[in-house]
Design a protein around this motif. Structure first.
Motif, mmCIF file in Angstrom:
data_model
loop_
_atom_site.group_PDB
_atom_site.id
_atom_site.type_symbol
_atom_site.label_atom_id
_atom_site.label_comp_id
_atom_site.label_asym_id
_atom_site.label_seq_id
_atom_site.Cartn_x
_atom_site.Cartn_y
_atom_site.Cartn_z
ATOM 1 N N ILE A 68 8.995 4.536 7.834
ATOM 2 C CA ILE A 68 8.055 3.574 8.427
ATOM 3 C C ILE A 68 8.524 2.155 8.197
ATOM 4 N N LEU A 69 8.917 1.826 6.972
ATOM 5 C CA LEU A 69 9.343 0.474 6.656
ATOM 6 C C LEU A 69 10.696 0.145 7.294
ATOM 7 N N ALA A 70 11.564 1.132 7.385
ATOM 8 C CA ALA A 70 12.879 0.906 8.006
ATOM 9 C C ALA A 70 12.745 0.649 9.504
ATOM 10 N N VAL A 97 8.822 9.683 4.640
ATOM 11 C CA VAL A 97 8.074 9.114 5.759
ATOM 12 C C VAL A 97 7.766 7.650 5.484
ATOM 13 N N LYS A 98 7.377 7.327 4.251
ATOM 14 C CA LYS A 98 7.129 5.928 3.898
ATOM 15 C C LYS A 98 8.386 5.081 4.123
ATOM 16 N N GLY A 151 0.807 -1.215 0.000
ATOM 17 C CA GLY A 151 0.000 0.000 0.000
ATOM 18 C C GLY A 151 0.838 1.264 0.000
ATOM 19 N N LEU A 152 1.880 1.291 0.812
ATOM 20 C CA LEU A 152 2.719 2.480 0.885
ATOM 21 C C LEU A 152 3.510 2.690 -0.403
ATOM 22 N N GLN A 153 3.928 1.602 -1.030
ATOM 23 C CA GLN A 153 4.773 1.730 -2.215
ATOM 24 C C GLN A 153 3.982 1.865 -3.516
ATOM 25 N N HIS A 154 2.789 1.310 -3.561
ATOM 26 C CA HIS A 154 2.079 1.224 -4.842
ATOM 27 C C HIS A 154 0.642 1.740 -4.781
#
Length: 342
Positions: free
Chosen positions: A336-338, A332-333, A312-315
């Motif tokens: 969040i994943l890091a 920010v995305k 969702g965050l990437q695509h």
């Protein structure tokens, strides 16, 4: 009756995604089942992300739009794999409950009204007047305070019928936080919360419930997430922003408000997007948040939750725009994943 774009209960969609690198198609027969519950504000986008991600991997998501308070309660009780809330938790509470919190998208809370003879987009309001409509100080639509904001508009003497959320609601938290920020009287007497002691009016469950009740009630006024109002063609009021301009809600006005967000210093991404500076900023903007159990990170369900939100965050930006949400800044995305619990 307004038809919501997602059902209130039991939204079941097959979803899929990879991690930071896209994975090949995974048959739906291999799907991992995950459950989520909470914010009705976020329900349309999680449904859309799920359907759009279906061909990329295999994660079947059952999301129940039961309100932010219930979403928080259910993830704390570990009866769902993720909770969704428009009211962020404090850092201390997150540590106590062993939860990781992050935002997914942003949008505006808008004021919708059913005022006889007033065309869509004509009505103008400001924060203190809006507070007056809800605290009982303003009882008819031809009140002098509303007339002063709407010169030349033929306002009727119809009774004001304020409509609020009946369930514990992050949308209510954002709305009452805004009123507390712009009206000292509101802050002192009523304050902000997911559920407050409303001085009057009627309650409805969910964003779509409020939208439906406003449409059915002459003189009704309510607050809903923008996409519910826009997609159902409700009469949305203009609002006076921090700069003194009357603005209509648009993705551009939400994005301008988001530019003022201090993401770097926000406590677990809980940024304040209310009444920000900017000539065209919409004054009631919020992010919606997800809560995931830290102790489930290495379980199959935890990995599937991460996969879903990574997709969702990437695509998901095309779905965000189509459904009237604003995506997060790229940095920010990435953050969040890091920071996702290992």
């Amino acid at each position: 009756m307004i038809k919501s774009r997602v059902p209130l209960f039991g939204l079941l969609v097959a979803t899929a995604l990879g991690t930071a690198v896209m994975t090949p198609f995974v048959s739906s027969a291999q799907a991992a089942d995950i459950t989520g519950a909470g914010s009705s504000f976020a329900a349309p986008i999680y449904g859309a992300w799920g359907m759009a991600a279906k061909s990329q991997a295999g994660v079947a998501v059952n999301y129940q739009s039961v309100g932010s308070s219930a979403g928080q309660d259910q993830v704390i009780a570990r009866t769902v794999d993720f909770g969704a809330s428009d009211k962020p938790m404090s850092g201390d509470r997150l540590a106590k409950e062993k939860l990781y919190q992050f935002p997914t998208v942003m949008s505006g809370i808008v004021v919708v009204a059913n005022v006889p003879g007033i065309a869509p987009g004509q009505l103008r309001l400001d924060g203190p007047t809006l507070a007056g409509l809800y605290d009982g100080e303003i009882t008819t639509w031809d009140d002098d305070r509303i007339k002063a904001l709407n010169p030349g508009l033929n306002l009727p003497d119809t009774d004001v019928a304020p409509i609020h959320r009946a369930d514990g609601s992050g949308t209510s938290y954002v709305f009452t936080s805004y009123l507390s920020q712009v009206s000292p009287t509101w802050k002192q007497k009523l304050g902000a919360g997911t559920s407050i002691a409303w001085p009057g009016g009627s309650g409805a469950r969910g964003n779509d419930g409020v939208a439906a009740m406003v449409r059915q009630t002459e003189g009704g006024v309510g607050y809903v997430e923008y996409s519910y109002a826009a997609q159902n063609h409700l009469n949305i009021a203009q609002m006076k922003n921090h700069s003194g301009a009357f603005v209509a809600p648009t993705l551009a006005s939400f994005a301008e408000a988001a530019k003022a967000a201090d993401w770097a210093h926000a406590d677990h991404y809980a940024v304040n997007l209310l009444d920000t500076d900017g000539a065209s900023s919409w004054p009631i903007v919020t992010a919606t948040f997800v809560l995931v159990p830290v102790d489930a990170a290495q379980k199959e369900s935890g990995k599937a939750v991460r996969n879903f939100f990574t997709w969702g965050l990437q695509h998901g930006d095309a779905d965000n725009a189509r459904l009237d949400y604003v995506g997060l800044p790229q940095n920010v995305k990435t953050d969040i994943l890091a920071n996702w619990p290992k």
